[in-house]
Write a protein that holds these residues in place. Sequence first.
Motif, short mmCIF file in Angstrom:
data_model
loop_
_atom_site.label_atom_id
_atom_site.label_comp_id
_atom_site.label_asym_id
_atom_site.label_seq_id
_atom_site.Cartn_x
_atom_site.Cartn_y
_atom_site.Cartn_z
N ILE A 6 0.76 -1.17 0.16
CA ILE A 6 -0.09 0.03 -0.06
C ILE A 6 0.94 1.19 0.07
O ILE A 6 0.47 2.16 -0.69
N ASP A 7 1.99 1.13 0.94
CA ASP A 7 3.12 2.33 0.84
C ASP A 7 3.53 2.57 -0.53
O ASP A 7 3.53 3.84 -1.13
N LEU A 8 4.20 1.72 -1.16
CA LEU A 8 4.60 1.55 -2.60
C LEU A 8 3.73 2.06 -3.58
O LEU A 8 3.93 2.93 -4.35
N SER A 9 2.56 1.57 -3.45
CA SER A 9 1.47 1.90 -4.40
C SER A 9 1.05 3.27 -4.32
O SER A 9 0.88 4.05 -5.41
N LEU A 10 0.48 3.78 -3.03
CA LEU A 10 0.27 5.41 -2.97
C LEU A 10 1.26 6.17 -3.22
O LEU A 10 1.02 7.29 -3.83
N MET A 11 2.57 5.72 -3.22
CA MET A 11 3.82 6.68 -3.57
C MET A 11 3.80 6.64 -5.04
O MET A 11 4.09 7.67 -5.86
N ALA A 12 3.52 5.57 -5.75
CA ALA A 12 3.85 5.47 -7.22
C ALA A 12 2.57 6.20 -7.85
O ALA A 12 2.88 7.22 -8.71
N GLU A 13 1.15 6.06 -7.30
CA GLU A 13 0.26 6.97 -7.85
C GLU A 13 0.53 8.61 -7.58
O GLU A 13 0.07 9.44 -8.29
N MET A 55 10.25 10.73 -2.04
CA MET A 55 9.32 9.72 -2.08
C MET A 55 10.08 8.66 -2.99
O MET A 55 10.21 7.58 -2.69
N VAL A 56 10.88 8.86 -3.84
CA VAL A 56 11.83 8.23 -4.64
C VAL A 56 12.64 7.60 -3.68
O VAL A 56 13.15 6.34 -3.91
N ALA A 57 13.39 8.32 -2.68
CA ALA A 57 14.35 7.77 -1.77
C ALA A 57 13.43 6.67 -0.81
O ALA A 57 14.34 5.87 -0.73
N LEU A 58 12.25 7.24 -0.47
CA LEU A 58 11.74 6.22 0.30
C LEU A 58 11.31 4.55 -0.43
O LEU A 58 11.13 3.76 0.35
N MET A 59 11.23 4.86 -1.61
CA MET A 59 11.09 3.56 -2.62
C MET A 59 12.59 2.61 -2.41
O MET A 59 12.18 1.39 -2.79
N ASP A 60 13.62 3.20 -2.33
CA ASP A 60 14.94 2.49 -2.12
C ASP A 60 15.07 1.80 -0.94
O ASP A 60 15.27 2.37 0.13
N PRO A 61 14.95 0.35 -0.93
CA PRO A 61 15.06 -0.42 0.14
C PRO A 61 16.38 -0.21 1.05
O PRO A 61 16.38 -0.44 2.22
N SER A 62 17.39 0.14 0.46
CA SER A 62 18.76 0.33 0.87
C SER A 62 18.74 1.62 1.71
O SER A 62 19.75 1.64 2.55
N LEU A 114 -2.45 8.94 6.08
CA LEU A 114 -3.26 8.36 6.92
C LEU A 114 -3.25 6.61 6.74
O LEU A 114 -3.60 5.73 7.60
N ARG A 115 -3.15 6.33 5.46
CA ARG A 115 -3.39 4.95 4.96
C ARG A 115 -2.10 3.99 4.98
O ARG A 115 -1.97 3.05 4.87
N MET A 116 -0.88 4.87 5.04
CA MET A 116 0.52 4.28 5.04
C MET A 116 0.71 3.41 6.37
O MET A 116 0.43 3.67 7.14
N LYS A 117 1.70 2.62 6.08
CA LYS A 117 1.92 1.61 7.32
C LYS A 117 3.20 1.92 7.75
O LYS A 117 3.36 1.72 9.14
N ALA A 118 4.21 2.11 7.06
CA ALA A 118 5.68 2.42 7.59
C ALA A 118 5.40 3.86 8.48
O ALA A 118 5.19 4.82 7.77
#
Length: 172
Positions: A6-13, A55-62, A114-118
Amino acid sequence: MILKMIDLSLMAEHLTVHKAELDKLESLICSIQEPEIKQVATEQYMIMQNHVKVMVALMDPSQNQMIGIKDLHKWEPVQFSCQGISIGMTPESTLTILKTSAETMANKNFNSGLRMKAANVRNIHIHMALQQMKILNRYLELMNKFMKDRAPESSREKQVQTYETFKKMFKL
């Protein structure tokens, strides 16, 4: 850290919306003649450009666990390649579009947050919403300065009547 879908999808959108909003802002900024309006719109652009980087940095798992609210304040100056662009709108229409943009982005950031988990992803999005709200407030101040207020006035009687209705409803 691996994000929940959900976090990844919301940021991608969100990122696709940011791209469209940034393109729209650039066009508007190039046609704005009033320096105060242009300044706020440029700041909104820089804030949103920074939101994209965060947001792009938040997508980077490292690295996403190291990204925090402090990263939202690393704005970089921008240069626009305005080549006589004019979209032929009045300052009032431009301000209305800019205000709506800030409202929309604040709303999207807050609702997504409000919907994000991390926790850090959620907190960052809530702070993104607050940044957009500050921009919105500045646009509203400019609207008060440059435009006639179009909201109808109420009366003391109507306000007291409404107050009494709800006071009675809630037995206050």
